[in-house]
Motif scaffolding. Structure first.
Motif, PDB file in Angstrom:
ATOM      1  N   MET A   1      23.333   9.956  40.267  1.00 20.63           N
ATOM      2  CA  MET A   1      22.897  11.180  40.911  1.00 20.63           C
ATOM      3  C   MET A   1      23.838  12.309  40.503  1.00 20.63           C
ATOM      4  SD  MET A   1      20.404  10.462  43.268  1.00 20.63           S
ATOM      5  CE  MET A   1      20.581  10.883  44.959  1.00 20.63           C
ATOM      6  N   PRO A   2      23.306  13.480  40.264  1.00 18.06           N
ATOM      7  CA  PRO A   2      24.169  14.605  39.921  1.00 18.06           C
ATOM      8  C   PRO A   2      25.035  15.016  41.111  1.00 18.06           C
ATOM      9  CG  PRO A   2      21.873  15.300  40.069  1.00 18.06           C
ATOM     10  CD  PRO A   2      21.899  13.831  40.278  1.00 18.06           C
ATOM     11  N   ASP A   3      26.144  15.675  40.811  1.00 16.99           N
ATOM     12  CA  ASP A   3      27.014  16.266  41.823  1.00 16.99           C
ATOM     13  C   ASP A   3      26.822  17.773  41.806  1.00 16.99           C
ATOM     14  OD1 ASP A   3      28.080  13.749  42.283  1.00 16.99           O
ATOM     15  OD2 ASP A   3      30.079  14.230  41.551  1.00 16.99           O
ATOM     16  N   ILE A   4      27.266  18.421  42.873  1.00 15.13           N
ATOM     17  CA  ILE A   4      27.272  19.873  42.969  1.00 15.13           C
ATOM     18  C   ILE A   4      28.725  20.310  43.067  1.00 15.13           C
ATOM     19  CG2 ILE A   4      26.594  21.875  44.366  1.00 15.13           C
ATOM     20  CD1 ILE A   4      24.236  20.126  45.375  1.00 15.13           C
ATOM     21  N   ALA A   5      29.090  21.360  42.350  1.00 11.74           N
ATOM     22  CA  ALA A   5      30.440  21.912  42.446  1.00 11.74           C
ATOM     23  C   ALA A   5      30.336  23.381  42.807  1.00 11.74           C
ATOM     24  CB  ALA A   5      31.197  21.734  41.134  1.00 11.74           C
ATOM     25  N   LEU A   6      31.188  23.808  43.722  1.00  9.52           N
ATOM     26  CA  LEU A   6      31.225  25.198  44.165  1.00  9.52           C
ATOM     27  C   LEU A   6      32.556  25.798  43.752  1.00  9.52           C
ATOM     28  CD1 LEU A   6      29.821  24.685  47.774  1.00  9.52           C
ATOM     29  CD2 LEU A   6      28.554  25.245  45.682  1.00  9.52           C
ATOM     30  N   TYR A   7      32.501  26.814  42.893  1.00  6.56           N
ATOM     31  CA  TYR A   7      33.704  27.481  42.415  1.00  6.56           C
ATOM     32  C   TYR A   7      34.110  28.576  43.398  1.00  6.56           C
ATOM     33  CZ  TYR A   7      36.865  30.221  39.544  1.00  6.56           C
ATOM     34  OH  TYR A   7      37.961  30.905  39.087  1.00  6.56           O
ATOM     35  N   GLN A   8      35.195  28.360  44.100  1.00  5.26           N
ATOM     36  CA  GLN A   8      35.776  29.337  45.021  1.00  5.26           C
ATOM     37  C   GLN A   8      34.720  30.044  45.886  1.00  5.26           C
ATOM     38  OE1 GLN A   8      38.259  31.950  42.658  1.00  5.26           O
ATOM     39  NE2 GLN A   8      39.632  30.283  42.101  1.00  5.26           N
ATOM     40  N   PRO A   9      33.972  29.279  46.665  1.00  3.71           N
ATOM     41  CA  PRO A   9      32.899  29.898  47.458  1.00  3.71           C
ATOM     42  C   PRO A   9      33.438  30.919  48.455  1.00  3.71           C
ATOM     43  CG  PRO A   9      33.342  27.676  48.219  1.00  3.71           C
ATOM     44  CD  PRO A   9      34.134  27.860  46.955  1.00  3.71           C
ATOM     45  N   LEU A  25      20.627  14.246  50.767  1.00  4.13           N
ATOM     46  CA  LEU A  25      20.193  13.679  49.491  1.00  4.13           C
ATOM     47  C   LEU A  25      21.174  12.660  48.925  1.00  4.13           C
ATOM     48  CD1 LEU A  25      18.842  16.949  47.831  1.00  4.13           C
ATOM     49  CD2 LEU A  25      17.528  15.145  48.990  1.00  4.13           C
ATOM     50  N   GLY A  26      22.308  12.467  49.580  1.00  5.12           N
ATOM     51  CA  GLY A  26      23.290  11.498  49.107  1.00  5.12           C
ATOM     52  C   GLY A  26      24.084  11.980  47.909  1.00  5.12           C
ATOM     53  N   LEU A  27      24.349  13.280  47.832  1.00  7.95           N
ATOM     54  CA  LEU A  27      25.082  13.862  46.712  1.00  7.95           C
ATOM     55  C   LEU A  27      26.513  14.200  47.126  1.00  7.95           C
ATOM     56  CD1 LEU A  27      22.365  16.403  45.519  1.00  7.95           C
ATOM     57  CD2 LEU A  27      22.691  14.033  44.780  1.00  7.95           C
ATOM     58  N   MET A 139      16.961  24.683  44.466  1.00  9.55           N
ATOM     59  CA  MET A 139      15.916  24.659  43.442  1.00  9.55           C
ATOM     60  C   MET A 139      16.333  23.807  42.248  1.00  9.55           C
ATOM     61  SD  MET A 139      14.667  28.640  43.494  1.00  9.55           S
ATOM     62  CE  MET A 139      13.523  28.440  42.132  1.00  9.55           C
ATOM     63  N   ILE A 140      17.529  24.046  41.745  1.00  7.81           N
ATOM     64  CA  ILE A 140      17.961  23.358  40.529  1.00  7.81           C
ATOM     65  C   ILE A 140      18.316  21.904  40.825  1.00  7.81           C
ATOM     66  CG2 ILE A 140      19.654  23.357  38.647  1.00  7.81           C
ATOM     67  CD1 ILE A 140      19.520  26.417  38.724  1.00  7.81           C
ATOM     68  N   THR A 141      18.889  21.634  41.988  1.00 11.02           N
ATOM     69  CA  THR A 141      19.152  20.251  42.376  1.00 11.02           C
ATOM     70  C   THR A 141      17.838  19.484  42.482  1.00 11.02           C
ATOM     71  OG1 THR A 141      21.176  20.843  43.563  1.00 11.02           O
ATOM     72  CG2 THR A 141      20.136  18.759  44.170  1.00 11.02           C
ATOM     73  N   GLY A 142      16.823  20.112  43.030  1.00 11.44           N
ATOM     74  CA  GLY A 142      15.514  19.466  43.131  1.00 11.44           C
ATOM     75  C   GLY A 142      14.968  19.066  41.775  1.00 11.44           C
ATOM     76  N   GLU A 143      15.093  19.936  40.792  1.00 10.84           N
ATOM     77  CA  GLU A 143      14.613  19.612  39.444  1.00 10.84           C
ATOM     78  C   GLU A 143      15.463  18.512  38.818  1.00 10.84           C
ATOM     79  OE1 GLU A 143      12.493  19.536  35.824  1.00 10.84           O
ATOM     80  OE2 GLU A 143      11.955  20.078  37.874  1.00 10.84           O
ATOM     81  N   ALA A 144      16.777  18.592  38.996  1.00  9.75           N
ATOM     82  CA  ALA A 144      17.657  17.552  38.450  1.00  9.75           C
ATOM     83  C   ALA A 144      17.315  16.190  39.054  1.00  9.75           C
ATOM     84  CB  ALA A 144      19.121  17.907  38.691  1.00  9.75           C
ATOM     85  N   LEU A 145      17.075  16.154  40.354  1.00 11.25           N
ATOM     86  CA  LEU A 145      16.720  14.890  41.008  1.00 11.25           C
ATOM     87  C   LEU A 145      15.332  14.416  40.592  1.00 11.25           C
ATOM     88  CD1 LEU A 145      18.152  15.451  44.591  1.00 11.25           C
ATOM     89  CD2 LEU A 145      19.033  13.938  42.801  1.00 11.25           C
ATOM     90  N   ARG A 146      14.409  15.342  40.429  1.00  7.56           N
ATOM     91  CA  ARG A 146      13.065  14.956  39.979  1.00  7.56           C
ATOM     92  C   ARG A 146      13.135  14.233  38.638  1.00  7.56           C
ATOM     93  NH1 ARG A 146       9.225  16.109  36.544  1.00  7.56           N
ATOM     94  NH2 ARG A 146      10.366  17.787  35.566  1.00  7.56           N
ATOM     95  N   GLN A 147      14.005  14.739  37.770  1.00 10.11           N
ATOM     96  CA  GLN A 147      14.123  14.137  36.440  1.00 10.11           C
ATOM     97  C   GLN A 147      14.936  12.840  36.422  1.00 10.11           C
ATOM     98  OE1 GLN A 147      15.445  16.757  33.309  1.00 10.11           O
ATOM     99  NE2 GLN A 147      14.261  18.479  34.097  1.00 10.11           N
ATOM    100  N   THR A 148      15.887  12.684  37.335  1.00 10.57           N
ATOM    101  CA  THR A 148      16.859  11.592  37.191  1.00 10.57           C
ATOM    102  C   THR A 148      16.905  10.583  38.326  1.00 10.57           C
ATOM    103  OG1 THR A 148      18.659  12.836  38.249  1.00 10.57           O
ATOM    104  CG2 THR A 148      18.393  13.096  35.859  1.00 10.57           C
ATOM    105  N   ALA A 149      16.553  10.955  39.527  1.00  6.16           N
ATOM    106  CA  ALA A 149      16.797  10.091  40.681  1.00  6.16           C
ATOM    107  C   ALA A 149      15.752   8.996  40.800  1.00  6.16           C
ATOM    108  CB  ALA A 149      16.831  10.917  41.966  1.00  6.16           C
ATOM    109  N   ARG A 150      16.234   7.872  41.235  1.00  7.46           N
ATOM    110  CA  ARG A 150      15.368   6.741  41.500  1.00  7.46           C
ATOM    111  C   ARG A 150      15.652   6.278  42.929  1.00  7.46           C
ATOM    112  NH1 ARG A 150      13.672   8.989  37.853  1.00  7.46           N
ATOM    113  NH2 ARG A 150      13.551   8.335  35.719  1.00  7.46           N
ATOM    114  N   PHE A 151      14.930   6.860  43.887  1.00  5.41           N
ATOM    115  CA  PHE A 151      15.136   6.475  45.275  1.00  5.41           C
ATOM    116  C   PHE A 151      14.340   5.196  45.550  1.00  5.41           C
ATOM    117  CE2 PHE A 151      15.935  11.078  45.494  1.00  5.41           C
ATOM    118  CZ  PHE A 151      17.161  11.059  46.125  1.00  5.41           C
ATOM    119  N   PRO A 152      14.865   4.334  46.419  1.00  7.68           N
ATOM    120  CA  PRO A 152      14.120   3.104  46.746  1.00  7.68           C
ATOM    121  C   PRO A 152      12.849   3.412  47.507  1.00  7.68           C
ATOM    122  CG  PRO A 152      16.206   3.198  47.954  1.00  7.68           C
ATOM    123  CD  PRO A 152      16.130   4.414  47.074  1.00  7.68           C
TER     124      PRO A 152
END
Length: 152
Positions: A1-9, A25-27, A139-152
């Motif tokens: 699963m992809p991770d999210i990083a926040l630069y100095q929020p 989402l378990g990220l 939005m972008i996490t949703g697309e990344a998960l659509r392409q890569t995630a395999r939820f049970p």
């Protein structure tokens, strides 16, 4: 699963919202300090609700510490920015990508842009400037998960 990083929020409500999404989402969220607020800020808790205890968050004391971890882990860094040329819907995501978002007030500095393996944007009308960072992350996490995630 992809991770999210926040630069100095800058805005605790956005960080709380992203942490809540990540918990659901378990990220993992990587917080690259310094943040523009105290992590104990009540606004962070308000946006994250009771999900903050379930959120996987890793703090990095600065950009150099994050980069050392990221390059050591061999993970691809994708910067989400309005200054990108490539639309996120045209990009092929991988399961170990890190989706990096810059500061709400200033975006990401040149050294962060230079370190990114790819820079991605959301197509918007020309007369608009940007979306809320939490919305863009979703939005972008949703697309990344659509392409890569395999939820049970």
């Amino acid at each position: 699963m992809p991770d999210i990083a926040l630069y100095q929020p800058d805005i605790p409500q956005n960080t709380g919202t992203i942490l809540r999404m990540a918990a659901c989402l378990g990220l993992t969220v990587h917080l690259i300090e310094p943040a523009g607020f105290a992590l104990s800020d009540r606004n962070l808790r308000r946006a994250g609700l009771d999900y903050l205890d379930q959120a996987a968050m890793r703090r990095h004391i600065d950009w150099a510490a994050f980069r050392e971890w990221q390059t050591g882990a061999g993970r691809r860094l994708l910067l989400l920015t309005t200054r990108a040329e490539e639309n996120y819907t045209d990009f092929a995501f991988a399961t170990d990508d890190i989706l990096l978002l810059g500061r709400e007030s200033a975006g990401a500095p040149p050294e962060v842009h230079a370190a990114a393996d790819a820079r991605l944007k959301i197509l918007m009308r020309a007369e608009t400037r940007s979306l809320n960072i939490a919305l863009a992350a979703a939005m972008i996490t949703g697309e990344a998960l659509r392409q890569t995630a395999r939820f049970p």
